[in-house]
Design an enzyme around this catalytic site. Structure first.
Site, mmCIF file in Angstrom:
data_model
loop_
_atom_site.group_PDB
_atom_site.id
_atom_site.type_symbol
_atom_site.label_atom_id
_atom_site.label_comp_id
_atom_site.label_asym_id
_atom_site.label_seq_id
_atom_site.Cartn_x
_atom_site.Cartn_y
_atom_site.Cartn_z
ATOM 1 N N HIS A 275 0.809 -1.223 0.000
ATOM 2 C CA HIS A 275 0.000 0.000 0.000
ATOM 3 C C HIS A 275 0.843 1.274 0.000
ATOM 4 O O HIS A 275 0.307 2.366 -0.203
ATOM 5 C CB HIS A 275 -0.921 0.029 1.223
ATOM 6 C CG HIS A 275 -1.997 -1.004 1.198
ATOM 7 N ND1 HIS A 275 -2.894 -1.134 0.160
ATOM 8 C CD2 HIS A 275 -2.311 -1.986 2.095
ATOM 9 C CE1 HIS A 275 -3.720 -2.134 0.413
ATOM 10 N NE2 HIS A 275 -3.385 -2.667 1.569
ATOM 11 N N ASP B 9 -5.556 -11.250 3.847
ATOM 12 C CA ASP B 9 -6.713 -10.438 4.220
ATOM 13 C C ASP B 9 -8.033 -11.075 3.802
ATOM 14 O O ASP B 9 -9.071 -10.834 4.415
ATOM 15 C CB ASP B 9 -6.637 -9.049 3.571
ATOM 16 C CG ASP B 9 -5.276 -8.407 3.650
ATOM 17 O OD1 ASP B 9 -4.277 -9.110 3.417
ATOM 18 O OD2 ASP B 9 -5.196 -7.205 3.907
#
Length: 363
Positions: free
Chosen positions: A164, A262
């Site tokens: 990210h 995730d």
């Protein structure tokens, strides 16, 4: 994300190890488990706002430490090619990040109370910069082991994660963009094409199906919408209809996977309901593509995953599948039947099918 560049230099190291005798490269370092993410549950604790501190925040490093311990306790570690994690260099970091951001991280890392890297939720403690370099270095070393021929494929169980992180700031629990930097290094080593398979790498208000790259890169960025609860069927359908065909069409020299857990069935953030069987299937499919187009060069770099109970099962399953060694059955297999995560989410096939025409733009 598919990346293509031309470079003249080649890797300096060559190895004569036969393909049949090579193992899966693997790295872990104890300091990955020392990554201090603060006492906030997700955002920073705040007395005025009523946000209580907690000793086990969502991004606590124990989740990944527990994954390593399952790999070790099961006996799987003995079957892997262990790669030492060493610190990356500032030069490595600057392949992707701005100098101003690097300076911010270095200065913050010297503060007794720690620092945030840019988005208000990504905290690191004193000395965090050193652990960030070690995480990046572990990723680089595993990749180089695969590219150099020492290992057949690789899994870097690193922390902090990186996918990210933006050039000018960190975000989403990430400090340095490990997978982006590895791609740049691979291209500089002489590879012409590197593909990145990512479980979700985008800042706010991006990552839509219409975000397909720009300029000469148009068509080489493919985003697949995956609504919560997609489960094993939805993800496997996306691999079969879009991801694997795109990779076969692109024919990369290396496949890098930003390997987040995730999407797992117990994850408090992703909520995608994928089990370890699903993650195994993803690895199986990617291995087949890698064998077909790039001599098996497939490297997984650990990203997120926030269930301390289930991330160890997921990571263990993926490393097992990469290595071809079986040591442990998932003790949570029965959860799939209880939750119904083996069914397609409403409209899931239609969403994936809508992306298939995008493959036509891959040269």
């Amino acid at each position: 994300m598919l990346s293509s560049r031309l470079h003249r230099s080649i890797l300096k190291r060559t190895f004569s190890t036969s393909a049949s005798s090579r193992k899966t490269a693997f790295t872990w370092h104890s300091l990955y488990g020392w990554n201090d993410v603060g006492t906030g549950p997700f955002i920073a604790s705040d007395v005025v706002a009523g946000v209580q501190p907690i000793g086990y925040g969502v991004n606590h490093p124990d989740t990944k430490r527990r994954a390593f311990e399952v790999i070790e306790a099961s006996g799987l570690l003995k079957e892997l090619e262990k790669v030492e994690a060493t610190k990356a260099t500032e030069e490595n970091v600057l392949l992707f990040h701005h100098q101003e951001y690097l300076d911010h991280v270095k200065a913050g890392s010297e503060q007794y109370v720690g620092f945030d890297v840019g988005d208000g939720i990504t905290h690191f403690g004193k000395g965090g910069y050193e652990i960030g370099l070690l995480s990046l270095g572990g990723a680089i070393n595993v990749m180089q082991s695969v590219l150099g021929g020492e290992a057949s494929n690789g899994y870097a169980l690193i922390n902090p994660p990186g996918h990210h992180a933006q050039p000018e700031a960190g975000m989403g629990f990430c400090m340095f963009n490990n997978v982006g930097i590895c791609a740049e290094l691979a291209l500089k080593s002489g590879l012409k094409k590197v593909a990145i398979v990512d479980d979700g790498n985008y800042p706010k208000d991006s990552g839509h199906a219409t975000d397909r790259g720009a300029g000469e890169g148009f068509g080489y960025n493919i985003n697949i919408p995956m609504p919560p609860g997609s489960g094993n069927p939805g993800y496997e359908y996306a691999f079969d209809k879009v991801i694997c065909p795109a990779l076969m069409q692109f024919k990369p020299d290396l496949i890098l996977v930003a390997s987040g857990a995730d999407a797992s069935i117990m994850d408090p953030l992703g909520r995608q309901m994928v089990t370890s069987k699903g993650f195994r299937a993803f690895v199986t499919k990617l291995k087949a593509v890698a064998d077909a187009v790039c001599g098996g060069k497939l490297v997984h770099l650990q990203e997120g995953g926030y269930s301390p109970y289930y991330v160890p099962m997921v990571v263990h399953a993926m490393v097992e599948e990469l290595s071809g060694v079986s040591t442990l059955k998932d003790a949570f297999d029965h959860v799939e039947d209880i939750t119904g995560s083996n069914c397609f989410a409403p409209g899931q096939k239609e969403l994936v099918d809508s992306i298939v025409p995008h493959l036509a733009d891959i040269a």
